[in-house]
Motif scaffolding. Sequence first.
Motif, PDB file in Angstrom:
ATOM      1  N   ILE A  93       1.451  -7.697 -48.548  1.00 39.22           N
ATOM      2  CA  ILE A  93       0.751  -6.627 -47.853  1.00 39.22           C
ATOM      3  C   ILE A  93      -0.583  -6.376 -48.559  1.00 39.22           C
ATOM      4  N   GLY A  94      -1.672  -6.411 -47.784  1.00 37.94           N
ATOM      5  CA  GLY A  94      -2.997  -6.218 -48.358  1.00 37.94           C
ATOM      6  C   GLY A  94      -3.209  -4.780 -48.827  1.00 37.94           C
ATOM      7  N   ARG A  95      -4.136  -4.604 -49.769  1.00 37.12           N
ATOM      8  CA  ARG A  95      -4.440  -3.294 -50.324  1.00 37.12           C
ATOM      9  C   ARG A  95      -5.900  -2.958 -50.029  1.00 37.12           C
ATOM     10  N   CYS A  96      -6.170  -1.657 -49.858  1.00 33.90           N
ATOM     11  CA  CYS A  96      -7.516  -1.199 -49.528  1.00 33.90           C
ATOM     12  C   CYS A  96      -8.066  -0.354 -50.679  1.00 33.90           C
ATOM     13  N   TRP A  97      -9.372  -0.549 -50.953  1.00 35.67           N
ATOM     14  CA  TRP A  97      -9.993   0.104 -52.106  1.00 35.67           C
ATOM     15  C   TRP A  97     -11.340   0.713 -51.718  1.00 35.67           C
ATOM     16  N   ARG A  98     -11.718   1.742 -52.483  1.00 39.71           N
ATOM     17  CA  ARG A  98     -13.073   2.312 -52.381  1.00 39.71           C
ATOM     18  C   ARG A  98     -13.661   2.355 -53.778  1.00 39.71           C
ATOM     19  N   TRP A  99     -14.800   1.707 -53.915  1.00 41.84           N
ATOM     20  CA  TRP A  99     -15.485   1.649 -55.202  1.00 41.84           C
ATOM     21  C   TRP A  99     -16.735   2.514 -55.090  1.00 41.84           C
ATOM     22  N   ALA A 100     -16.740   3.650 -55.791  1.00 42.65           N
ATOM     23  CA  ALA A 100     -17.835   4.603 -55.687  1.00 42.65           C
ATOM     24  C   ALA A 100     -18.473   4.807 -57.054  1.00 42.65           C
ATOM     25  N   GLY A 101     -19.600   5.511 -57.030  1.00 45.92           N
ATOM     26  CA  GLY A 101     -20.269   5.844 -58.284  1.00 45.92           C
ATOM     27  C   GLY A 101     -21.258   4.804 -58.748  1.00 45.92           C
ATOM     28  N   ILE A 102     -21.696   3.924 -57.868  1.00 40.24           N
ATOM     29  CA  ILE A 102     -22.720   2.942 -58.242  1.00 40.24           C
ATOM     30  C   ILE A 102     -24.078   3.580 -57.945  1.00 40.24           C
ATOM     31  N   THR A 103     -24.920   3.650 -58.920  1.00 39.70           N
ATOM     32  CA  THR A 103     -26.179   4.383 -58.786  1.00 39.70           C
ATOM     33  C   THR A 103     -27.371   3.518 -59.148  1.00 39.70           C
ATOM     34  N   GLY A 104     -28.538   3.922 -58.597  1.00 35.92           N
ATOM     35  CA  GLY A 104     -29.822   3.322 -58.957  1.00 35.92           C
ATOM     36  C   GLY A 104     -29.832   1.804 -58.903  1.00 35.92           C
ATOM     37  N   ALA A 211     -24.280   4.664 -54.004  1.00 33.35           N
ATOM     38  CA  ALA A 211     -23.693   3.752 -53.011  1.00 33.35           C
ATOM     39  C   ALA A 211     -22.204   3.599 -53.323  1.00 33.35           C
ATOM     40  N   SER A 212     -21.441   3.322 -52.287  1.00 39.12           N
ATOM     41  CA  SER A 212     -20.011   3.046 -52.447  1.00 39.12           C
ATOM     42  C   SER A 212     -19.663   1.845 -51.568  1.00 39.12           C
ATOM     43  N   PHE A 213     -18.603   1.149 -51.955  1.00 35.52           N
ATOM     44  CA  PHE A 213     -18.166  -0.045 -51.230  1.00 35.52           C
ATOM     45  C   PHE A 213     -16.682   0.102 -50.875  1.00 35.52           C
ATOM     46  N   SER A 214     -16.349  -0.243 -49.667  1.00 38.18           N
ATOM     47  CA  SER A 214     -14.960  -0.172 -49.202  1.00 38.18           C
ATOM     48  C   SER A 214     -14.438  -1.580 -48.945  1.00 38.18           C
ATOM     49  N   PHE A 215     -13.200  -1.818 -49.358  1.00 33.42           N
ATOM     50  CA  PHE A 215     -12.580  -3.139 -49.236  1.00 33.42           C
ATOM     51  C   PHE A 215     -11.239  -2.976 -48.509  1.00 33.42           C
ATOM     52  N   LYS A 216     -10.945  -3.905 -47.637  1.00 30.57           N
ATOM     53  CA  LYS A 216      -9.701  -3.835 -46.858  1.00 30.57           C
ATOM     54  C   LYS A 216      -8.877  -5.111 -47.041  1.00 30.57           C
ATOM     55  N   PHE A 233     -19.187  -1.572 -64.672  1.00 28.60           N
ATOM     56  CA  PHE A 233     -20.164  -0.560 -64.260  1.00 28.60           C
ATOM     57  C   PHE A 233     -19.699   0.794 -64.780  1.00 28.60           C
ATOM     58  N   SER A 234     -20.275   1.193 -65.870  1.00 35.82           N
ATOM     59  CA  SER A 234     -19.873   2.426 -66.528  1.00 35.82           C
ATOM     60  C   SER A 234     -20.106   3.624 -65.607  1.00 35.82           C
ATOM     61  N   GLY A 235     -19.082   4.463 -65.480  1.00 36.20           N
ATOM     62  CA  GLY A 235     -19.185   5.655 -64.657  1.00 36.20           C
ATOM     63  C   GLY A 235     -18.713   5.463 -63.230  1.00 36.20           C
ATOM     64  N   SER A 236     -18.579   4.232 -62.757  1.00 40.33           N
ATOM     65  CA  SER A 236     -18.090   4.003 -61.396  1.00 40.33           C
ATOM     66  C   SER A 236     -16.577   4.248 -61.334  1.00 40.33           C
ATOM     67  N   VAL A 237     -16.105   4.487 -60.125  1.00 45.31           N
ATOM     68  CA  VAL A 237     -14.691   4.821 -59.930  1.00 45.31           C
ATOM     69  C   VAL A 237     -14.125   3.932 -58.823  1.00 45.31           C
ATOM     70  N   LEU A 238     -12.994   3.287 -59.136  1.00 43.06           N
ATOM     71  CA  LEU A 238     -12.297   2.444 -58.163  1.00 43.06           C
ATOM     72  C   LEU A 238     -10.990   3.133 -57.794  1.00 43.06           C
ATOM     73  N   ARG A 239     -10.803   3.421 -56.503  1.00 40.77           N
ATOM     74  CA  ARG A 239      -9.603   4.105 -56.033  1.00 40.77           C
ATOM     75  C   ARG A 239      -8.961   3.298 -54.899  1.00 40.77           C
ATOM     76  N   GLU A 240      -7.640   3.319 -54.887  1.00 46.52           N
ATOM     77  CA  GLU A 240      -6.921   2.674 -53.785  1.00 46.52           C
ATOM     78  C   GLU A 240      -6.753   3.677 -52.649  1.00 46.52           C
ATOM     79  N   ASN A 241      -7.085   3.244 -51.442  1.00 44.65           N
ATOM     80  CA  ASN A 241      -6.962   4.095 -50.255  1.00 44.65           C
ATOM     81  C   ASN A 241      -5.889   3.548 -49.328  1.00 44.65           C
ATOM     82  N   LYS A 242      -5.462   4.382 -48.416  1.00 44.15           N
ATOM     83  CA  LYS A 242      -4.543   3.930 -47.378  1.00 44.15           C
ATOM     84  C   LYS A 242      -5.301   3.053 -46.390  1.00 44.15           C
ATOM     85  N   CYS A 243      -4.709   1.926 -46.056  1.00 41.02           N
ATOM     86  CA  CYS A 243      -5.345   1.026 -45.107  1.00 41.02           C
ATOM     87  C   CYS A 243      -5.212   1.599 -43.687  1.00 41.02           C
ATOM     88  N   LYS A 244      -6.294   1.550 -42.954  1.00 37.69           N
ATOM     89  CA  LYS A 244      -6.305   2.062 -41.570  1.00 37.69           C
ATOM     90  C   LYS A 244      -6.441   0.916 -40.592  1.00 37.69           C
TER      91      LYS A 244
END
Length: 244
Positions: A93-104, A211-216, A233-244
Motif C-alpha cells: 500500500i502506497g504512502r502519502c507525504w507532505r514536505w514543508a518548510g523549504i524556504t528561499g 514552498a511545500s511538496f506533496s507526494f502520493k 534541509f535543516s528546518g524542513s518538516v516531512l509528515r505522512e498524510n492520508k492518501c486521498k
Amino acid sequence: MKWLFITLVIANLAVYGFSQLETPPSSIELSQREKNASAVKVVTGQLGQVTAVNMASEPVPASAPLATATATATATATAKPTSKPTPTPVAEIGRCWRWAGITGDQIDSARTKIQNLSLIASETASGESSKVWVYMPPLATLEIAKQKAAQLAEMGVTDYFVVNNGGRWQNSISLGVFSNREAGERHLAELKALGVKSAVVREKDDTLKQASFSFKNLNSQQSDKLAKLSAQFSGSVLRENKCK
C-alpha cells in the motif's frame, strides 16, 4: 572239496576287492561336502519364507528379493518432496507525504533533488502573493525552537516548520501564510483553540518565500529516499498524510 573251498574264497576276495575299487572313499565325499558348506546360507523371516516357496517350484537367486527391497528403499529416500504452492504476493500500500518548510534558495535545490530521485511531487509555493504571515517569533536557540515545534505537533498543529536559514527570522516557527488578513486571523483563532498562545499575525513585508511538496503512493524504498532527502534541509518538516 578242499580245492573248491579255496577257489570260492579267492573268488569272494576278488569281488570284494573290485567293489572297493569302484566305490570312492567316504573321506572324499565328506571333503566335497565341507568345500560346499560355505555356499550354504541360513535365511530367516519373510525372506526365508519367500525363498522356501520359490525353492518348491523353481530355483530363485536369494539376492533377488534383497536387491528389489534395496532399490525400493533407495527410490523412496531419493524421492523429492512435493513442492508447496507459492503464496500470492500482497501488493504494498502506497504512502502519502507532505514536505514543508523549504524556504528561499532551498526551493530550487529541493526541486532538483526530487527530480534526481525520480519522485513525482506537486509543488505549492507561497510568499510573493501572500499578505499576512502567522508565526511564532524567533526563539533563543534552534534546539528550543525544535522542542516547541514538537509540542505543536502533540497539540494537533499540522502546518508548521522551524525557520533555519540564518536570516532575520532564524528560529521562528512558521504557522502559515495567507492572502488576506481575515484568513490569517481565522487561522490564528484555530491555533488559540488548540492551546497555542504565542502565535501572532503580521503584515507580510519581508516574509520568507516558502514552498511545500506533496507526494502520493510512494513505496517503502521511495519513502526512505524522501526521508533522507528531507534530513538534508535543516528546518524542513516531512509528515505522512492520508492518501486521498
